[in-house]
Structures are given as C-alpha cells and as structure tokens.
Design a protein around this motif. Structure first.
Motif, PDB file in Angstrom:
ATOM      1  N   SER A 134       0.833  -1.202   0.000  1.00  0.00           N
ATOM      2  CA  SER A 134       0.000   0.000   0.000  1.00  0.00           C
ATOM      3  C   SER A 134       0.872   1.259   0.000  1.00  0.00           C
ATOM      4  O   SER A 134       0.609   2.198  -0.757  1.00  0.00           O
ATOM      5  CB  SER A 134      -0.924  -0.015   1.219  1.00  0.00           C
ATOM      6  N   ASN A 135       1.909   1.277   0.844  1.00  0.00           N
ATOM      7  CA  ASN A 135       2.825   2.433   0.905  1.00  0.00           C
ATOM      8  C   ASN A 135       3.562   2.612  -0.424  1.00  0.00           C
ATOM      9  O   ASN A 135       3.729   3.739  -0.902  1.00  0.00           O
ATOM     10  CB  ASN A 135       3.817   2.268   2.047  1.00  0.00           C
ATOM     11  N   SER A 138       1.257   4.028  -3.069  1.00  0.00           N
ATOM     12  CA  SER A 138       0.922   5.441  -2.864  1.00  0.00           C
ATOM     13  C   SER A 138       2.020   6.354  -3.416  1.00  0.00           C
ATOM     14  O   SER A 138       1.753   7.503  -3.744  1.00  0.00           O
ATOM     15  CB  SER A 138       0.678   5.729  -1.385  1.00  0.00           C
TER      16      SER A 138
END
Length: 140
Positions: A134-135, A138
């Motif tokens: 997810s990081n 992003s």
C-alpha cells in the motif's frame, strides 16, 4: 542505469539560450508556463532559469545583461561567460518550444524513476506485506 541518463543538457542550455535571444516570443511564454526550476537538472541551467523566471514574474526585460546582472546581484554564482555560452550554443530560437518540451520530458522521467526507486525501497522494508504494498503504491 543512473539518473544522469534521464537528462538532456543540450536542451536545457538551448532553452536558456533561446530565452536570452528572444524572451518576448510566444514560445518563450509557453516555456515560462511549462517549466519550473525543478525541471532543470544541471546546477548552472537551474540557476539561470531561476533568474529568468524571477525577471519574467516582475515584467522585467530578459536578455544576457539583465539575467547576468540579476545573478550577480543575488550572488547566485554563475559566470557571465557561462550564461553567454548558453546563448551562443543555441541552435535556433525558433525551436524553443521543442527544447522546453524535451526538458520537461526529461524531468518527468527523472521524477518517475525516483518514485519507482522509493516504492521499491518501501517494499524492501520490514513489516506487513499489505502495508508495504500500500505504501509503495501510494508513491506511484
């Protein structure tokens, strides 16, 4: 591969030179709208672009003398000779729009490369795989 392969020194210098030769053209207006100092990779061209943009923002004339005077008065440490060389090396002022596009393309590619490296580093960190993914996503 290094980030230096995502640069175009001649295009950067040609943008500067073309601006010094005819900052009143439609292409010059387009270049001022398209580019910012972060688009210039090389220190000398970035500094000269900062001076050109500052003069343009205050509706002051842009030419070899006014730009080098601005650089000197702000202690930006680029020599008159270096700026003059950029004007003298410019293949054609008529192609300023294309030179600006080349500089912007190189800048976008460097930004994408940097974001991919950052995302890859986030994936390599310790922690929950879902959080890492997810990081990393992003950043892209």
């Amino acid at each position: 591969m290094s980030i230096e392969t995502l640069t175009n020194a001649m295009a950067e210098r040609s943008v500067i030179g073309a601006m010094l030769l005819d900052a009143g053209s439609d292409s010059a207006t387009l270049a001022l709208d398209l580019l910012s100092e972060i688009d210039f990779y090389f220190r000398e061209t970035r500094i000269v672009w900062q001076a050109i943009a500052a003069l343009a923002k205050t509706d002051q004339p842009i030419d070899l003398l006014t730009v080098t005077s601005y650089i000197d008065s702000h202690n930006m440490q680029v020599s008159f000779g270096a700026v003059a060389a950029m004007a003298n090396e410019t293949p054609s002022q008529a192609n300023l729009k294309r030179y600006a596009e080349l500089v912007k393309q190189s800048s976008i590619m460097r930004t994408a490369y940097s974001q991919c490296i950052l995302a890859a580093n986030l994936i390599l960190e310790n922690g929950d795989p879902d959080d890492k993914l997810s990081n990393a996503m992003s950043e892209l």
